[in-house]
Design a protein around this motif. Structure first.
Motif, mmCIF file in Angstrom:
data_model
loop_
_atom_site.group_PDB
_atom_site.id
_atom_site.type_symbol
_atom_site.label_atom_id
_atom_site.label_comp_id
_atom_site.label_asym_id
_atom_site.label_seq_id
_atom_site.Cartn_x
_atom_site.Cartn_y
_atom_site.Cartn_z
ATOM 1 N N GLN A 101 0.827 -1.208 0.000
ATOM 2 C CA GLN A 101 0.000 0.000 0.000
ATOM 3 C C GLN A 101 0.858 1.253 0.000
ATOM 4 O O GLN A 101 0.577 2.216 -0.720
ATOM 5 C CB GLN A 101 -0.921 0.000 1.232
ATOM 6 N N TYR A 102 1.901 1.244 0.810
ATOM 7 C CA TYR A 102 2.754 2.430 0.919
ATOM 8 C C TYR A 102 3.420 2.763 -0.413
ATOM 9 O O TYR A 102 3.442 3.929 -0.839
ATOM 10 C CB TYR A 102 3.819 2.209 1.995
ATOM 11 N N THR A 121 0.474 8.875 2.284
ATOM 12 C CA THR A 121 1.923 8.660 2.432
ATOM 13 C C THR A 121 2.457 9.357 3.668
ATOM 14 O O THR A 121 3.279 8.794 4.415
ATOM 15 C CB THR A 121 2.666 9.161 1.175
ATOM 16 N N ARG A 122 2.007 10.582 3.935
ATOM 17 C CA ARG A 122 2.468 11.305 5.123
ATOM 18 C C ARG A 122 2.013 10.593 6.397
ATOM 19 O O ARG A 122 2.770 10.500 7.373
ATOM 20 C CB ARG A 122 1.931 12.741 5.106
ATOM 21 N N LEU A 123 0.786 10.063 6.412
ATOM 22 C CA LEU A 123 0.279 9.384 7.598
ATOM 23 C C LEU A 123 0.993 8.060 7.856
ATOM 24 O O LEU A 123 1.060 7.602 8.997
ATOM 25 C CB LEU A 123 -1.224 9.125 7.461
ATOM 26 N N LEU A 124 1.548 7.459 6.817
ATOM 27 C CA LEU A 124 2.227 6.176 6.951
ATOM 28 C C LEU A 124 3.745 6.344 7.078
ATOM 29 O O LEU A 124 4.466 5.340 7.057
ATOM 30 C CB LEU A 124 1.913 5.287 5.743
ATOM 31 N N SER A 125 4.216 7.576 7.199
ATOM 32 C CA SER A 125 5.657 7.845 7.267
ATOM 33 C C SER A 125 6.028 8.433 8.619
ATOM 34 O O SER A 125 5.221 9.116 9.265
ATOM 35 C CB SER A 125 6.077 8.831 6.164
ATOM 36 N N GLN A 127 8.301 11.121 10.899
ATOM 37 C CA GLN A 127 8.466 12.557 10.677
ATOM 38 C C GLN A 127 9.597 12.838 9.693
ATOM 39 O O GLN A 127 9.451 13.672 8.792
ATOM 40 C CB GLN A 127 8.738 13.266 12.012
ATOM 41 N N ALA A 128 10.733 12.141 9.849
ATOM 42 C CA ALA A 128 11.873 12.390 8.961
ATOM 43 C C ALA A 128 11.549 11.975 7.530
ATOM 44 O O ALA A 128 11.825 12.721 6.574
ATOM 45 C CB ALA A 128 13.104 11.632 9.468
ATOM 46 N N VAL A 129 10.964 10.786 7.373
ATOM 47 C CA VAL A 129 10.624 10.312 6.027
ATOM 48 C C VAL A 129 9.537 11.196 5.429
ATOM 49 O O VAL A 129 9.577 11.532 4.227
ATOM 50 C CB VAL A 129 10.179 8.841 6.071
ATOM 51 N N GLY A 130 8.572 11.593 6.231
ATOM 52 C CA GLY A 130 7.496 12.455 5.737
ATOM 53 C C GLY A 130 8.002 13.817 5.304
ATOM 54 O O GLY A 130 7.536 14.370 4.297
ATOM 55 N N SER A 131 8.967 14.377 6.026
ATOM 56 C CA SER A 131 9.521 15.678 5.651
ATOM 57 C C SER A 131 10.270 15.604 4.332
ATOM 58 O O SER A 131 10.143 16.497 3.471
ATOM 59 C CB SER A 131 10.452 16.187 6.756
ATOM 60 N N ALA A 132 11.051 14.534 4.159
ATOM 61 C CA ALA A 132 11.769 14.362 2.891
ATOM 62 C C ALA A 132 10.792 14.170 1.741
ATOM 63 O O ALA A 132 11.003 14.697 0.637
ATOM 64 C CB ALA A 132 12.718 13.166 2.995
ATOM 65 N N TYR A 133 9.720 13.434 1.997
ATOM 66 C CA TYR A 133 8.712 13.222 0.949
ATOM 67 C C TYR A 133 8.009 14.533 0.610
ATOM 68 O O TYR A 133 7.692 14.800 -0.562
ATOM 69 C CB TYR A 133 7.710 12.177 1.414
ATOM 70 N N PHE A 134 7.747 15.381 1.604
ATOM 71 C CA PHE A 134 7.107 16.668 1.341
ATOM 72 C C PHE A 134 7.948 17.506 0.385
ATOM 73 O O PHE A 134 7.415 18.139 -0.540
ATOM 74 C CB PHE A 134 6.888 17.421 2.658
ATOM 75 N N PHE A 216 0.975 1.686 11.204
ATOM 76 C CA PHE A 216 2.127 1.358 10.367
ATOM 77 C C PHE A 216 2.910 2.629 10.051
ATOM 78 O O PHE A 216 2.329 3.660 9.718
ATOM 79 C CB PHE A 216 1.643 0.708 9.068
ATOM 80 N N GLN A 217 4.248 2.541 10.143
ATOM 81 C CA GLN A 217 5.070 3.737 9.908
ATOM 82 C C GLN A 217 6.384 3.341 9.231
ATOM 83 O O GLN A 217 7.112 2.480 9.714
ATOM 84 C CB GLN A 217 5.369 4.443 11.228
ATOM 85 N N VAL A 218 6.663 4.008 8.121
ATOM 86 C CA VAL A 218 7.918 3.804 7.403
ATOM 87 C C VAL A 218 8.970 4.711 8.020
ATOM 88 O O VAL A 218 8.785 5.928 8.115
ATOM 89 C CB VAL A 218 7.754 4.101 5.904
ATOM 90 N N THR A 219 10.094 4.122 8.448
ATOM 91 C CA THR A 219 11.154 4.897 9.099
ATOM 92 C C THR A 219 12.342 5.146 8.166
ATOM 93 O O THR A 219 13.208 5.964 8.489
ATOM 94 C CB THR A 219 11.643 4.158 10.355
ATOM 95 N N ASP A 220 12.402 4.455 7.040
ATOM 96 C CA ASP A 220 13.464 4.706 6.062
ATOM 97 C C ASP A 220 12.984 4.213 4.705
ATOM 98 O O ASP A 220 12.349 3.151 4.611
ATOM 99 C CB ASP A 220 14.758 4.000 6.452
#
Length: 234
Positions: A101-102, A121-125, A127-134, A216-220
């Motif tokens: 899904q991610y 994607t932001r909800l499943l990431s 903070q660090a991964v979400g910021s890079a994705y933003f 669920f949270q992606v950390t890298d």
């Protein structure tokens, strides 16, 4: 009558009685032996029947699992099995679902669904991964999907395999089909997403729990090309 003359007859009668008693005892012993033999034979038959029944009941538990090894164009092998013929843990199935899904949320693009995919994607990431994705998805970035594909381009994703390489780390292989406009032939490429993940408490807001109910949270997240381009655009 002389008692001495009757002694042989008395002895003969005594021997006859003794012989008759011995014969009766032997017959009784034989009968007891026969009864024991029948008991042993019946017990053996019952045990044999139970053994056969046990084998019959256990036979469905022994199965032969067919599988197919699928090799793609670059020689990458992937074992194809059916979920109903494979013993798969609930945790593995859950991990694979959220990993797939991610990748779909993050890598696919369609103008009408781009905001929903971005939010998921932001909800499943983390903070660090979400910021890079933003930074990557920010419309002000000239290389962001919205800037590159606009309203006419699309990116379709097909996950081909998910492999666990360590605890809470997996590689997701997928095919990416990119079109810059509706008239263009899709450009197909293959990619590997290496993902580290964890499970935290689910979000507090009801609307967010509908997207990520298990925390669920992606950390890298690292993306690498697997193949060269096999298609071209006009």
């Amino acid at each position: 009558m002389n008692p001495k003359k009757m002694k042989p007859e008395t002895n003969l009668k005594h021997y006859q009685e003794a012989a008759a008693g011995w014969e009766s005892a032997e017959i009784a012993a034989v009968k007891r032996s026969e009864k024991r033999a029948w008991r042993v034979a019946i017990s053996a038959a019952v045990l044999a029947g139970l053994a056969v029944l046990a084998v019959v009941l256990l036979t469905p538990l022994k199965t032969v699992e067919p599988f197919v090894v699928q090799v793609d164009k670059i020689g990458a092998a992937n074992t194809v099995t059916l979920l109903d013929t494979r013993s798969i843990t609930a945790n593995e199935a859950l991990d694979k679902y959220w990993l797939g899904q991610y990748v779909n949320y993050r890598e696919e693009y369609l103008n009408q669904t781009s905001y929903g995919n971005y939010r998921a994607t932001r909800l499943l990431s983390s903070q660090a991964v979400g910021s890079a994705y933003f930074q990557q998805a920010n419309p002000e970035n000239p290389r962001s999907p919205s800037a590159v594909y606009g309203t006419k381009g699309t990116v379709e994703i097909s996950v081909t395999s998910i492999t666990f390489i360590s605890k809470n780390q997996a590689q997701v292989r997928f095919v990416r089909r990119e079109k810059r406009n509706s008239d263009q032939q899709p450009v197909e490429t293959r990619w590997i997403a290496t993902i580290a993940y964890q499970y935290l408490n689910p979000p507090l807001k009801e609307a967010e729990r509908l997207i990520n109910p298990v925390g669920f949270q992606v950390t890298d997240y690292r993306l690498d090309p697997e193949t060269v381009t096999v298609g071209g655009g006009n």
